[in-house]
Design an enzyme around this catalytic site. Sequence first.
Site, PDB file in Angstrom:
ATOM      1  N   HIS A 282       0.795  -1.012   0.186  1.00  0.00           N
ATOM      2  CA  HIS A 282      -0.361  -0.209   0.169  1.00  0.00           C
ATOM      3  C   HIS A 282       0.698   1.373  -0.329  1.00  0.00           C
ATOM      4  CE1 HIS A 282      -3.824  -1.554   1.815  1.00  0.00           C
ATOM      5  NE2 HIS A 282      -4.091  -1.858   0.588  1.00  0.00           N
TER       6      HIS A 282
ATOM      7  N   CYS B 199      -2.846   2.438   9.199  1.00  0.00           N
ATOM      8  CA  CYS B 199      -3.445   1.813   8.401  1.00  0.00           C
ATOM      9  C   CYS B 199      -5.077   1.875   9.394  1.00  0.00           C
ATOM     10  CB  CYS B 199      -3.004   0.621   8.739  1.00  0.00           C
ATOM     11  SG  CYS B 199      -1.185   0.400   7.576  1.00  0.00           S
TER      12      CYS B 199
HETATM   13  N1  ARG Z   1      -3.939  -7.090   6.211  1.00  0.00           N
HETATM   14  C1  ARG Z   1      -4.214  -5.764   5.921  1.00  0.00           C
HETATM   15  C2  ARG Z   1      -4.544  -5.785   4.520  1.00  0.00           C
HETATM   16  O1  ARG Z   1      -3.525  -7.056   3.659  1.00  0.00           O
HETATM   17  C3  ARG Z   1      -3.859  -4.527   6.172  1.00  0.00           C
HETATM   18  C4  ARG Z   1      -4.486  -3.371   5.701  1.00  0.00           C
HETATM   19  C5  ARG Z   1      -3.354  -2.389   6.308  1.00  0.00           C
HETATM   20  N2  ARG Z   1      -3.758  -1.344   5.474  1.00  0.00           N
HETATM   21  C6  ARG Z   1      -3.236   0.045   5.265  1.00  0.00           C
HETATM   22  N3  ARG Z   1      -3.618   1.162   5.700  1.00  0.00           N
HETATM   23  N4  ARG Z   1      -2.556  -0.136   4.276  1.00  0.00           N
HETATM   24  O2  ARG Z   1      -5.346  -5.737   3.733  1.00  0.00           O
END
Ligand code: ARG
Length: 277
Positions: A176, A270
């Site tokens: 991300h 996150c």
């Molecule tokens: N386990 C989640 C996923 O892989 C983590 C998300 C993390 N969120 C972020 N904004 N980077 O989607």
Amino acid sequence: MVTVNHQRVPRKRTYLMCSPEHFAVEYAINPWMDVTAPVDTELTVKQWDRLRETLVRLGHEVHLLTPERGLPDMVYAANGAFVVDGAVYGAQFKHEQRAAEAAAHRAFYESQGWRFIAPSETNEGEGDFAYVPEAHGGLILAGHGFRTELPAHAEAQEALGRPVVSLRLVDPRFYHLDVALAAIDDANIVYFPGAFSAASQKVLAQLFPDAVIADDADVMAFGLNLVSDGLNVVLNSEAAGLAEKLEAVGYHPVPVELSELKKGGGSVKCCIAELRH
Ligand code: ARG
């Protein structure tokens, strides 16, 4: 001798968070998730609550989304939408396991009277979108390569009426945008160049010549996954090196422990969506 005077001014923010009551690592959709590693839910809630209290203590407003059983990643509230100038561009998750979270976010915004724009392209909200209001008149930075699809960048630009700069993420550990780049005030960012394609690194260097540059240790400690109010930078306590770099240029680092949520592949940012009026 030139003295650089860094006058950092905090601005009050409105955030959205979701308690990790139902947090677990039941599936692996990013390289940080290990379904065999135990998660301490009680500790997760305690650490998350300290993060929430920290934001309130800094003078910010925190709204809460009701967590839902069966959606263990719902604690990562940043992924549910992207809000700019009072308009909400909804999320459409890449993975089936998280798909239902989008409706919960939508219901929250609609119940609060926000202008909601439903997406037709795959995008994971603030996970892959960042907003820098005073950079070039108001700029959206957008990641693609792992979760958010490139057509969503154009869709976001049409929905929100701000220029969107597409940046290609190339390292699966930094799946991300918000684990590799963050706005540290209204005009500047911090980022880890290695997470981006060579061309995207060039674009970032052109747009943000004064950016704070993070290193390997900073990004691996989830240090980039931060929220800043323009002065106070709330970040993972493991990212001590990045805290020092930010302090050296006039920011006030506020470390928080989020060891449990790192097991899901996330940290401070996150867990926090910013609601921008
Ligand atoms: N386990 C989640 C996923 O892989 C983590 C998300 C993390 N969120 C972020 N904004 N980077 O989607």
